[in-house]
Design a protein around this motif. Sequence first.
Motif, PDB file in Angstrom:
ATOM      1  N   ARG A   1       0.897   7.149  -6.447  1.00 38.64           N
ATOM      2  CA  ARG A   1      -0.178   8.140  -6.555  1.00 38.64           C
ATOM      3  C   ARG A   1       0.279   9.535  -6.150  1.00 38.64           C
ATOM      4  O   ARG A   1      -0.292  10.536  -6.595  1.00 38.64           O
ATOM      5  CB  ARG A   1      -1.386   7.708  -5.742  1.00 38.64           C
ATOM      6  CG  ARG A   1      -2.063   6.472  -6.331  1.00 38.64           C
ATOM      7  CD  ARG A   1      -3.285   6.050  -5.549  1.00 38.64           C
ATOM      8  NE  ARG A   1      -4.196   7.141  -5.278  1.00 38.64           N
ATOM      9  CZ  ARG A   1      -5.218   7.502  -6.055  1.00 38.64           C
ATOM     10  NH1 ARG A   1      -5.445   6.831  -7.167  1.00 38.64           N
ATOM     11  NH2 ARG A   1      -6.001   8.494  -5.722  1.00 38.64           N
TER      12      ARG A   1
ATOM     13  N   LEU B   1       1.884   1.918  -3.546  1.00 43.28           N
ATOM     14  CA  LEU B   1       0.761   2.541  -4.249  1.00 43.28           C
ATOM     15  C   LEU B   1       0.662   4.023  -3.882  1.00 43.28           C
ATOM     16  O   LEU B   1       0.452   4.874  -4.748  1.00 43.28           O
ATOM     17  CB  LEU B   1      -0.546   1.814  -3.919  1.00 43.28           C
ATOM     18  CG  LEU B   1      -1.810   2.398  -4.538  1.00 43.28           C
ATOM     19  CD1 LEU B   1      -1.729   2.392  -6.062  1.00 43.28           C
ATOM     20  CD2 LEU B   1      -3.022   1.626  -4.053  1.00 43.28           C
TER      21      LEU B   1
ATOM     22  N   THR C   1       0.827  -1.210   0.000  1.00 41.51           N
ATOM     23  CA  THR C   1       0.000   0.000   0.000  1.00 41.51           C
ATOM     24  C   THR C   1       0.861   1.259   0.000  1.00 41.51           C
ATOM     25  O   THR C   1       0.476   2.278  -0.583  1.00 41.51           O
ATOM     26  CB  THR C   1      -0.977   0.022   1.199  1.00 41.51           C
ATOM     27  OG1 THR C   1      -0.248   0.017   2.420  1.00 41.51           O
ATOM     28  CG2 THR C   1      -1.929  -1.153   1.148  1.00 41.51           C
TER      29      THR C   1
END
Length: 86
Positions: free
Chosen positions: A70, A66, A63
């Motif tokens: 982003r 990610l 995560t």
Amino acid sequence: MIDFLEWSGAIAGLAGAFLLATHTRFSRYGWLAFLVANLALVGFALGIGRYGLLVQQLGFTVTTLLGLYRAGFALPFLRVRDRPLA
């Protein structure tokens, strides 16, 4: 070394949470702090033989990657090529 991994992971994790919570132009660097925390705590979990903690930290690492992507950090291994659907 185990104490160093434990404390550096804890401090880096708190720093990452603080940076993201401030919602400023520096907030995106919280993801880098989380990555440091994840890596330290993966080493800590391996060092003390706690495999539940290891699995959790590996999941948090995914995560975090990610979040880094982003937030606009260049991660070549996550780059998705634009391909038209057939």
